[in-house]
Design a protein around this motif. Structure first.
Motif, PDB file in Angstrom:
ATOM      1  N   ASP A  17       0.859  -1.189   0.000  1.00  0.00           N
ATOM      2  CA  ASP A  17       0.000   0.000   0.000  1.00  0.00           C
ATOM      3  C   ASP A  17       0.896   1.240   0.000  1.00  0.00           C
ATOM      4  O   ASP A  17       1.165   1.830   1.035  1.00  0.00           O
ATOM      5  N   ILE A  18       1.340   1.628  -1.172  1.00  0.00           N
ATOM      6  CA  ILE A  18       2.361   2.663  -1.320  1.00  0.00           C
ATOM      7  C   ILE A  18       1.835   4.041  -0.949  1.00  0.00           C
ATOM      8  O   ILE A  18       0.755   4.446  -1.377  1.00  0.00           O
ATOM      9  N   GLY A  19       2.622   4.766  -0.157  1.00  0.00           N
ATOM     10  CA  GLY A  19       2.303   6.140   0.213  1.00  0.00           C
ATOM     11  C   GLY A  19       3.023   7.105  -0.699  1.00  0.00           C
ATOM     12  O   GLY A  19       2.511   7.494  -1.734  1.00  0.00           O
ATOM     13  N   GLU A  20       4.228   7.469  -0.377  1.00  0.00           N
ATOM     14  CA  GLU A  20       5.013   8.401  -1.173  1.00  0.00           C
ATOM     15  C   GLU A  20       6.300   7.738  -1.640  1.00  0.00           C
ATOM     16  O   GLU A  20       6.715   6.709  -1.109  1.00  0.00           O
ATOM     17  N   VAL A  21       6.931   8.372  -2.625  1.00  0.00           N
ATOM     18  CA  VAL A  21       8.190   7.888  -3.173  1.00  0.00           C
ATOM     19  C   VAL A  21       9.182   9.051  -3.194  1.00  0.00           C
ATOM     20  O   VAL A  21       8.826  10.163  -3.578  1.00  0.00           O
ATOM     21  N   ALA A  22      10.420   8.787  -2.776  1.00  0.00           N
ATOM     22  CA  ALA A  22      11.500   9.774  -2.861  1.00  0.00           C
ATOM     23  C   ALA A  22      12.682   9.100  -3.558  1.00  0.00           C
ATOM     24  O   ALA A  22      13.019   7.958  -3.247  1.00  0.00           O
ATOM     25  N   VAL A  23      13.289   9.796  -4.505  1.00  0.00           N
ATOM     26  CA  VAL A  23      14.410   9.260  -5.272  1.00  0.00           C
ATOM     27  C   VAL A  23      15.695   9.918  -4.783  1.00  0.00           C
ATOM     28  O   VAL A  23      15.742  11.133  -4.589  1.00  0.00           O
ATOM     29  N   ASP A  24      16.742   9.103  -4.606  1.00  0.00           N
ATOM     30  CA  ASP A  24      17.978   9.618  -4.005  1.00  0.00           C
ATOM     31  C   ASP A  24      19.010  10.138  -4.997  1.00  0.00           C
ATOM     32  O   ASP A  24      20.031  10.662  -4.604  1.00  0.00           O
ATOM     33  N   GLY A  25      18.787  10.012  -6.284  1.00  0.00           N
ATOM     34  CA  GLY A  25      19.759  10.474  -7.274  1.00  0.00           C
ATOM     35  C   GLY A  25      20.853   9.470  -7.569  1.00  0.00           C
ATOM     36  O   GLY A  25      21.718   9.714  -8.401  1.00  0.00           O
ATOM     37  N   ASN A  26      20.833   8.333  -6.886  1.00  0.00           N
ATOM     38  CA  ASN A  26      21.822   7.269  -7.108  1.00  0.00           C
ATOM     39  C   ASN A  26      21.174   5.991  -7.613  1.00  0.00           C
ATOM     40  O   ASN A  26      21.727   4.906  -7.448  1.00  0.00           O
ATOM     41  N   GLY A  27      19.991   6.117  -8.195  1.00  0.00           N
ATOM     42  CA  GLY A  27      19.325   4.953  -8.754  1.00  0.00           C
ATOM     43  C   GLY A  27      18.450   4.186  -7.783  1.00  0.00           C
ATOM     44  O   GLY A  27      18.012   3.086  -8.083  1.00  0.00           O
TER      45      GLY A  27
END
Length: 78
Positions: A17-27
Motif C-alpha cells: 500500500d504505497i504512500g510516497e516515493v522519494a528518489v535519491d539520485g543514485n538509482g
C-alpha cells in the motif's frame, strides 16, 4: 513516466500500500508501505526491493541528501 513522450514503464510491483516515493539520485527510490508498516528501498535499474525499516503506519518519506530518510506516521501525524 517519460515526461517528453508519455511512455510508461513499471519499475517494481508487489510493494504493498504505497504512500510516497522519494528518489535519491543514485538509482534508488524509497517508498513507504502503509499496510505493511515499512520503508522500502527499490533499485530502479532492476526493480528489486529491500526492507529498510519497520515503521508503523508509514505514509510519507523525505530524504536529507546524505544518509537519512524521514518517514511520516499516518496514525499520529509524526
Amino acid at each position: 513516466m517519460d515526461l517528453a513522450s508519455g511512455a510508461q514503464r513499471v519499475v517494481a510491483s508487489g510493494l504493498g500500500d504505497i504512500g510516497e516515493v522519494a528518489v535519491d539520485g543514485n538509482g534508488m527510490a524509497f517508498t513507504t508501505d502503509y499496510g505493511g508498516s515499512r520503508l522500502l528501498a527499490v533499485d530502479l535499474s532492476n526493480g528489486s526491493s529491500r526492507l529498510v525499516a519497520g515503521v508503523p503506519a508509514a505514509y510519507g518519506v523525505a530524504l536529507d541528501g546524505a544518509v537519512k530518510a524521514y518517514v511520516g506516521n499516518w496514525n499520529d501525524g509524526s
